[in-house]
Design a protein around this motif. Structure first.
Motif, mmCIF file in Angstrom:
data_model
loop_
_atom_site.group_PDB
_atom_site.id
_atom_site.type_symbol
_atom_site.label_atom_id
_atom_site.label_comp_id
_atom_site.label_asym_id
_atom_site.label_seq_id
_atom_site.Cartn_x
_atom_site.Cartn_y
_atom_site.Cartn_z
ATOM 1 N N THR A 74 -174.597 137.044 15.252
ATOM 2 C CA THR A 74 -175.962 137.020 14.981
ATOM 3 C C THR A 74 -176.453 136.448 13.536
ATOM 4 O OG1 THR A 74 -175.596 139.356 13.727
ATOM 5 C CG2 THR A 74 -176.183 139.384 16.064
ATOM 6 N N ARG A 75 -175.493 135.919 12.841
ATOM 7 C CA ARG A 75 -175.660 135.406 11.322
ATOM 8 C C ARG A 75 -176.152 133.966 11.771
ATOM 9 N NH1 ARG A 75 -174.109 140.004 11.672
ATOM 10 N NH2 ARG A 75 -172.947 141.031 10.233
ATOM 11 N N ILE A 76 -175.807 133.424 12.891
ATOM 12 C CA ILE A 76 -176.221 131.967 13.070
ATOM 13 C C ILE A 76 -177.593 132.095 13.959
ATOM 14 C CG2 ILE A 76 -175.373 129.952 14.255
ATOM 15 C CD1 ILE A 76 -172.436 131.095 13.668
ATOM 16 N N PRO A 77 -178.435 131.126 13.404
ATOM 17 C CA PRO A 77 -179.925 131.182 14.190
ATOM 18 C C PRO A 77 -179.690 130.675 15.629
ATOM 19 C CG PRO A 77 -179.723 129.452 12.398
ATOM 20 C CD PRO A 77 -178.420 130.333 12.264
ATOM 21 N N ALA A 78 -180.613 131.293 16.366
ATOM 22 C CA ALA A 78 -180.686 130.488 17.929
ATOM 23 C C ALA A 78 -180.987 129.105 17.865
ATOM 24 C CB ALA A 78 -181.747 131.501 18.490
ATOM 25 N N GLY A 79 -180.209 128.421 18.652
ATOM 26 C CA GLY A 79 -180.114 126.987 18.842
ATOM 27 C C GLY A 79 -179.194 126.190 17.846
ATOM 28 N N ARG A 81 -176.215 135.109 6.260
ATOM 29 C CA ARG A 81 -176.671 134.167 7.216
ATOM 30 C C ARG A 81 -176.326 132.498 6.951
ATOM 31 N NH1 ARG A 81 -178.451 138.060 10.789
ATOM 32 N NH2 ARG A 81 -180.041 139.574 10.097
ATOM 33 N N TYR A 82 -176.109 132.053 8.017
ATOM 34 C CA TYR A 82 -175.949 130.697 7.975
ATOM 35 C C TYR A 82 -177.449 129.885 8.012
ATOM 36 C CZ TYR A 82 -174.407 125.938 9.471
ATOM 37 O OH TYR A 82 -174.047 124.765 9.557
ATOM 38 N N ALA A 83 -177.578 128.943 7.180
ATOM 39 C CA ALA A 83 -178.944 128.511 7.150
ATOM 40 C C ALA A 83 -178.757 126.803 6.816
ATOM 41 C CB ALA A 83 -179.961 128.828 6.110
ATOM 42 N N ALA A 84 -178.437 126.050 7.806
ATOM 43 C CA ALA A 84 -178.476 124.691 7.867
ATOM 44 C C ALA A 84 -177.250 124.207 6.713
ATOM 45 C CB ALA A 84 -179.606 123.985 7.334
ATOM 46 N N GLY A 85 -176.131 124.755 6.895
ATOM 47 C CA GLY A 85 -175.015 124.817 6.186
ATOM 48 C C GLY A 85 -174.853 125.445 4.826
ATOM 49 N N ALA A 86 -176.057 126.351 4.427
ATOM 50 C CA ALA A 86 -176.096 127.175 3.244
ATOM 51 C C ALA A 86 -175.749 128.593 3.776
ATOM 52 C CB ALA A 86 -177.276 126.859 2.324
ATOM 53 N N ALA A 87 -175.557 129.320 2.757
ATOM 54 C CA ALA A 87 -175.368 130.623 2.883
ATOM 55 C C ALA A 87 -176.395 131.446 2.251
ATOM 56 C CB ALA A 87 -174.061 131.469 2.325
ATOM 57 N N CYS A 130 -166.078 130.930 25.122
ATOM 58 C CA CYS A 130 -166.026 129.914 26.732
ATOM 59 C C CYS A 130 -166.949 130.658 27.469
ATOM 60 C CB CYS A 130 -164.442 130.301 26.981
ATOM 61 S SG CYS A 130 -163.388 129.496 25.733
ATOM 62 N N ALA A 131 -167.790 131.610 27.365
ATOM 63 C CA ALA A 131 -168.531 131.990 28.469
ATOM 64 C C ALA A 131 -169.909 131.188 28.561
ATOM 65 C CB ALA A 131 -169.122 133.538 28.072
ATOM 66 N N PRO A 132 -170.356 130.835 29.836
ATOM 67 C CA PRO A 132 -171.494 130.131 29.864
ATOM 68 C C PRO A 132 -172.633 130.552 29.128
ATOM 69 C CG PRO A 132 -170.242 130.322 31.856
ATOM 70 C CD PRO A 132 -169.877 131.231 31.151
ATOM 71 N N GLY A 133 -173.197 129.753 28.372
ATOM 72 C CA GLY A 133 -174.556 130.014 27.697
ATOM 73 C C GLY A 133 -174.196 130.796 26.421
ATOM 74 N N VAL A 134 -173.114 130.736 25.911
ATOM 75 C CA VAL A 134 -173.080 131.601 24.609
ATOM 76 C C VAL A 134 -172.895 130.434 23.660
ATOM 77 C CG1 VAL A 134 -171.523 132.926 23.104
ATOM 78 C CG2 VAL A 134 -171.853 133.386 25.433
ATOM 79 N N ARG A 135 -171.939 129.412 23.569
ATOM 80 C CA ARG A 135 -171.709 128.642 22.303
ATOM 81 C C ARG A 135 -173.012 127.831 21.899
ATOM 82 N NH1 ARG A 135 -170.549 123.138 21.759
ATOM 83 N NH2 ARG A 135 -169.239 122.810 20.004
ATOM 84 N N GLU A 136 -173.764 127.552 22.930
ATOM 85 C CA GLU A 136 -175.300 126.901 22.615
ATOM 86 C C GLU A 136 -176.221 127.477 21.917
ATOM 87 O OE1 GLU A 136 -172.757 125.073 25.589
ATOM 88 O OE2 GLU A 136 -173.650 127.157 25.558
ATOM 89 N N ASN A 137 -175.999 128.964 21.816
ATOM 90 C CA ASN A 137 -176.564 130.008 21.340
ATOM 91 C C ASN A 137 -178.341 129.843 21.675
ATOM 92 O OD1 ASN A 137 -176.836 131.931 19.369
ATOM 93 N ND2 ASN A 137 -176.912 130.635 17.513
ATOM 94 N N PRO A 165 -181.737 131.722 23.079
ATOM 95 C CA PRO A 165 -182.302 133.216 22.626
ATOM 96 C C PRO A 165 -181.663 134.251 23.415
ATOM 97 C CG PRO A 165 -184.032 131.470 22.643
ATOM 98 C CD PRO A 165 -182.855 130.796 23.216
ATOM 99 N N GLU A 166 -181.154 134.097 24.587
ATOM 100 C CA GLU A 166 -180.390 135.034 25.454
ATOM 101 C C GLU A 166 -179.003 135.154 25.445
ATOM 102 O OE1 GLU A 166 -182.244 136.969 28.428
ATOM 103 O OE2 GLU A 166 -183.193 136.851 26.658
#
Length: 247
Positions: free
Chosen positions: A170-175, A204-210, A75-82, A84-85
């Motif tokens: 950190t397992r989910i790529p930026a963006g 790691r999460y990679a486009a729906g794959a592990a 719920c914090a601004p700028g987090v859910r969208e993931n 680089p910062e």
């Protein structure tokens, strides 16, 4: 300066406590120095259940007060969208919540477990700590990660050899948008691999794959348990791969 001197000069403080190696030793050192401290553990979507259990156990072991705060990082601004910062926005929200709780309890000094081995260059969250005037005694006392592990072992802390564990985000790529479902899948997958005896790994999460990343020495065990791992992880992921570039 050493930690005894630090806590002699700062006998009352709040400690941001994750249950990891560094903050565990900091809490132990504060208690041993006779400081009046309270540990604050933040339960957010990015922390797996075992981290809270470790935090509660360590606090009991050293006889320190522990307060658990429920905070929604998503719920914090700028987090859910993931972006680089993301780490900066997340750390700012979490430490703002800890700071507010600490002030309610009468604390004016907030500490964290950043150590002398941590580089500000690859830790955007450290900017948030500076902005909130959080002090890092381990860093101020020039204690490295290796030294903290050895001191923790000598002190009998069960965390002394605890593997480094970055948060689930950190397992989910930026963006890639972070969702509770992706975080839950990551936690289930890593809990399962832990149960099979794997160590020092990431899913790691990679486009729906592990994408499984672990030391090459453990690849044979992956092959031995291939069918079981596929059956379990395919409940949450479209495919399961092994990252052969990680040594």
């Amino acid at each position: 300066m050493d930690l005894q001197t630090f806590f002699t000069e700062n006998p009352r403080a709040a400690i941001a406590f994750s249950g990891g190696v560094d903050s565990a030793y900091l809490l132990y050192a504060a208690a041993r120095a006779g400081a009046d401290v309270c540990a604050y553990y933040v339960q957010a979507e990015f922390q797996p259940a075992f981290e809270r259990r470790d935090a509660e156990r360590l606090a009991r072991d050293v006889g320190a007060r522990l307060r658990v705060l429920e905070v929604s990082a998503l719920c914090a601004p700028g987090v859910r969208e993931n972006p680089p910062e993301r780490c900066y926005f997340c750390k700012k929200a979490i430490f703002t919540a800890i700071s507010a709780a600490a002030r309610e309890d009468g604390h004016t000094l907030l500490l964290d477990g950043t150590n002398a081995s941590d580089s500000a260059a690859d830790r955007p969250g450290m900017r948030a700590l500076r902005e909130l005037s959080v002090r890092s005694p381990l860093r101020e006392c020039a204690l490295t990660k290796a030294e903290i592990r050895e001191l923790s072992r000598a002190a009998g802390l069960f965390t002394w050899d605890k593997p480094a564990y970055a948060c689930l985000a950190t397992r989910i790529p930026a963006g890639e948008v972070i969702t509770p479902e992706k975080l839950a899948a990551t936690e289930r997958a890593e809990d399962y691999l832990f149960s099979l005896g794997f160590t020092d790994f990431r899913v790691r999460y990679a486009a729906g794959a592990a994408k499984i990343q672990l030391p090459a020495a453990q690849w044979a065990r992956i092959a031995e348990n291939r069918t079981e791992i596929l059956n379990y992880l395919r409940q949450d992921y479209s495919a399961v791969t092994l990252d052969l570039e990680v040594r």
